[in-house]
Scaffold this motif. Sequence first.
Motif, PDB file in Angstrom:
ATOM      1  N   UNK A  40       0.647  -1.077   0.325  1.00  0.00           N
ATOM      2  CA  UNK A  40      -0.091   0.012   0.128  1.00  0.00           C
ATOM      3  C   UNK A  40       0.951   1.324   0.319  1.00  0.00           C
ATOM      4  N   UNK A  41       2.000   1.219   0.254  1.00  0.00           N
ATOM      5  CA  UNK A  41       2.973   2.352   0.242  1.00  0.00           C
ATOM      6  C   UNK A  41       3.720   2.861  -1.372  1.00  0.00           C
ATOM      7  N   UNK A  42       3.704   1.317  -1.528  1.00  0.00           N
ATOM      8  CA  UNK A  42       4.954   1.243  -2.877  1.00  0.00           C
ATOM      9  C   UNK A  42       3.258   1.552  -4.249  1.00  0.00           C
ATOM     10  N   UNK A  43       2.297   0.980  -3.980  1.00  0.00           N
ATOM     11  CA  UNK A  43       1.953   0.995  -4.918  1.00  0.00           C
ATOM     12  C   UNK A  43       1.678   2.780  -5.700  1.00  0.00           C
ATOM     13  N   UNK A  44       1.098   3.967  -4.455  1.00  0.00           N
ATOM     14  CA  UNK A  44       0.707   5.030  -5.108  1.00  0.00           C
ATOM     15  C   UNK A  44       2.138   5.161  -5.039  1.00  0.00           C
ATOM     16  N   UNK A  45       3.379   5.016  -4.565  1.00  0.00           N
ATOM     17  CA  UNK A  45       4.855   5.642  -5.246  1.00  0.00           C
ATOM     18  C   UNK A  45       4.718   5.698  -6.573  1.00  0.00           C
ATOM     19  N   UNK A  46       4.425   4.688  -7.126  1.00  0.00           N
ATOM     20  CA  UNK A  46       5.408   4.020  -8.467  1.00  0.00           C
ATOM     21  C   UNK A  46       4.371   4.497  -9.265  1.00  0.00           C
ATOM     22  N   UNK A  47       2.731   4.749  -8.961  1.00  0.00           N
ATOM     23  CA  UNK A  47       1.907   5.103 -10.209  1.00  0.00           C
ATOM     24  C   UNK A  47       1.702   6.736  -9.863  1.00  0.00           C
ATOM     25  N   UNK A  48       2.436   6.769  -8.892  1.00  0.00           N
ATOM     26  CA  UNK A  48       2.142   8.531  -8.426  1.00  0.00           C
ATOM     27  C   UNK A  48       3.442   9.464  -9.275  1.00  0.00           C
ATOM     28  N   UNK A  49       5.017   8.266  -8.926  1.00  0.00           N
ATOM     29  CA  UNK A  49       5.974   8.652  -9.579  1.00  0.00           C
ATOM     30  C   UNK A  49       5.792   9.081 -11.254  1.00  0.00           C
ATOM     31  N   UNK A  50       5.195   8.300 -12.913  1.00  0.00           N
ATOM     32  CA  UNK A  50       4.437   8.134 -13.378  1.00  0.00           C
ATOM     33  C   UNK A  50       3.728   9.039 -13.809  1.00  0.00           C
ATOM     34  N   UNK A  51       2.667   9.252 -12.575  1.00  0.00           N
ATOM     35  CA  UNK A  51       2.313  10.751 -13.445  1.00  0.00           C
ATOM     36  C   UNK A  51       2.687  12.001 -13.387  1.00  0.00           C
ATOM     37  N   UNK A  52       3.618  12.491 -11.613  1.00  0.00           N
ATOM     38  CA  UNK A  52       4.141  13.568 -11.651  1.00  0.00           C
ATOM     39  C   UNK A  52       5.336  14.223 -12.640  1.00  0.00           C
ATOM     40  N   UNK A  53       5.865  12.633 -13.712  1.00  0.00           N
ATOM     41  CA  UNK A  53       6.856  12.867 -14.593  1.00  0.00           C
ATOM     42  C   UNK A  53       5.853  13.264 -15.749  1.00  0.00           C
ATOM     43  N   UNK A  54       4.848  12.778 -16.454  1.00  0.00           N
ATOM     44  CA  UNK A  54       4.431  13.606 -17.347  1.00  0.00           C
ATOM     45  C   UNK A  54       3.503  14.647 -17.233  1.00  0.00           C
ATOM     46  N   UNK A  55       3.226  15.055 -16.037  1.00  0.00           N
ATOM     47  CA  UNK A  55       2.807  16.775 -15.070  1.00  0.00           C
ATOM     48  C   UNK A  55       3.924  17.945 -15.679  1.00  0.00           C
TER      49      UNK A  55
END
Length: 303
Positions: free
Chosen positions: A107-122
């Motif tokens: 539950x810590x790793x999953x949002x970090x990975x997804x949010x890191x991808x999204x933050x790079x895109x944004x």
Amino acid sequence: MSTATQTVKKKKDAGHDENSGRSVGAGKGILIIEIIVVIMCLLWLIPTIGLFIASIRPRSESNSNGWWNVFANPTQITIDNYREVLTTGAIPMGQAFVNSLAVAVPATVIPILIAAFAAYVFTFMKFPGRDALFILIVGLLVVPNQVAFVPLSIIFQQMGINGQFATVWLAHAGFGMPLALYILRNYMASLPKSVVESAEIDGASHWKTFWQLIIPMSTPALASFAIFQFLWVWNDLLVALIFLGQGDNAVLTIAVAGLLGSRGENWHLVTAGAFVSMIMPLIVFFALQRYFVRGLTSGAVKG
């Protein structure tokens, strides 16, 4: 010695004395501040110290006098409370500890990975509606998590995964995503864009730039959010109680709540259970605390 030379010397001596006085005054001020901080820290720690001492005292002693009496009679110290909470009870703490790890790490790793991808895109990719979509996602921070419990329960029931670890992984990943995206996007925006531009000139793909450049440079922000998310999931009771319940997959918070008893008669066991549940958060915080302030403050203010 001429009169002019004597005057210059007197001015230098006067300036030296004035600077010395200021240094002494500043030193005293710092000492007073340090003493006040130490006193405040000790006062803040008193309840925790009392809780720990209560956890190593027999039930009879805890019910008859205050925890400070242990200093007058140290022979009453025992680890029976810890032995009981780790091996007995409706939900043994040892099993609950493993369950909490099985919940908190994904539950810590999953949002970090997804949010890191999204933050790079944004941050580094341009597309129509980018800023509006970012504001919309971050705006979800103001929505209470409780409003999603009923819809999520219905969805998980239809998927047939109620009572399994996957339910709390998905719930906490969704609840933590807006904050993770906000922290990581602001941090990545503070990184030098020349690095990304140089990688583009050298022919590096977005995938390669993300993993080999952005992720290593964003370690402080990733670590700071990991601390937040891990502590939030580890100490959570409501989400775990709704989606896991008190079965074999019960986590530490549920186990500690169950130690109290129907009439609060086992409060001495709760003190021991509380300290068992504190072990992992302390390890995580002290292991990553050097990144904590850097990750939260970098990119917060631009000059």
